[in-house]
Design an enzyme around this catalytic site. Sequence first.
Site, mmCIF file in Angstrom:
data_model
loop_
_atom_site.group_PDB
_atom_site.id
_atom_site.type_symbol
_atom_site.label_atom_id
_atom_site.label_comp_id
_atom_site.label_asym_id
_atom_site.label_seq_id
_atom_site.Cartn_x
_atom_site.Cartn_y
_atom_site.Cartn_z
ATOM 1 N N LYS A 156 0.853 -1.191 0.000
ATOM 2 C CA LYS A 156 0.000 0.000 0.000
ATOM 3 C C LYS A 156 0.884 1.235 0.000
ATOM 4 C CE LYS A 156 -4.552 0.753 0.396
ATOM 5 N NZ LYS A 156 -5.624 -0.055 -0.160
ATOM 6 N N GLY A 159 -26.618 1.097 3.956
ATOM 7 C CA GLY A 159 -25.867 1.865 2.958
ATOM 8 C C GLY A 159 -26.280 1.438 1.563
ATOM 9 N N GLY A 195 -24.864 2.798 -1.493
ATOM 10 C CA GLY A 195 -23.944 3.435 -2.428
ATOM 11 C C GLY A 195 -23.819 2.607 -3.701
ATOM 12 N N ASN A 196 -22.777 2.884 -4.495
ATOM 13 C CA ASN A 196 -22.618 2.212 -5.794
ATOM 14 C C ASN A 196 -22.581 0.693 -5.694
ATOM 15 O OD1 ASN A 196 -22.592 4.595 -7.210
ATOM 16 N ND2 ASN A 196 -20.369 4.828 -7.111
ATOM 17 N N ALA A 200 -23.503 -1.279 -3.083
ATOM 18 C CA ALA A 200 -24.725 -1.824 -2.483
ATOM 19 C C ALA A 200 -25.911 -1.759 -3.435
ATOM 20 C CB ALA A 200 -25.050 -1.079 -1.198
#
Length: 364
Positions: A80, A180, A182-183, A185
Amino acid sequence: MEIFKYLETYDYEQVVFCQDKQSGLKAIIAIHDTTLGPALGGTRMWTYESEEAAIEDALRLARGMTYKNAAAGLNLGGGKTVIIGDPRKDKNEEMFRAFGRYIQGLNGRYITAEDVGTTVADMDLIHEETDYVTGISPAFGSSGNPSPVTAYGVYRGMKAAAKAAFGTDSLEGKTIAVQGVGNVAFNLCRHLHEEGAQLIVTDINKEAVQRAVEEFGAKAVEPNEIYGVECDIYAPCALGATVNDDTIPQLKAKVIAGAANNQLKETRHGDLIHEMGIVYAPDYVINAGGVINVADELYGYNRERAMKKVETVYNNIEKVIDIAKRDGIPTYKAADRMVEERIERMRNSRGQFLQNGHHILSRR
């Protein structure tokens, strides 16, 4: 921070500090483990309160990627990057190109992708200097928006968890509480609706909720009500740490399976839900569809092949549940054990290979 002590405790391989005075680049690349292959993990840009906080975040996230990539069955290790700065005002072309040159200098040990605070456009700038980057523009052979693919993986994993809890992986007629919308979900809700599941949804974004109500006939509830609704499956798909001391006593679901990261507030909450007989699909196993998708770019992206690989999230959740039963442990521990056993097998086979003298190459 005693950095070498920390690296030794959690068996990290390498930390690289990158700075470029002209562009203002201050980046930390953490490579946790490359036993299975090159380290893959995104680049996060964030305003950290201290350099130490940035280092800790890079290290923690890199180790998480080792587990995520290994659990997904990828031949990739974990790494990362964090770039210290405000993503809204500190970005410039020189910064990402300078960073790309640092990645190129690692010669394939680390491959990056977008993350919090970075975009496809930023990855394209990195790509000007190195091929060791994924999540670039589709024009360069990228996979595009990962949300639908992540959602499909969560859907497959949810079916595997349902099979363990209910004896069948059919979600028809099951009531699923989605926290939630969002995109990821929203795409998950589409799969669930198409299979005939009943949806209960919540989100602080009222428009997202309304869309789910209109398209999928979902029932809407207030954000703090979602935990206590009568349902078969609870799907945390927004905030982390929603499985905690406050919510666990409210839960009526037999399965927890969703797209959010870090769903357990503390590991002891994984023990608690295990004792209650709730089947938990560990987050980094079930939500790996996105990383499986971008990893396919390394072979020249083929959507059909990528989706086939994403389907194996089902098998990975099954493996975790089998290990949990075999060893009498909660599934969050079983997921870690699955990963550690895979890495250990690879280390042993590599050690055996070297022991047999195969590393000696004769050049004539």
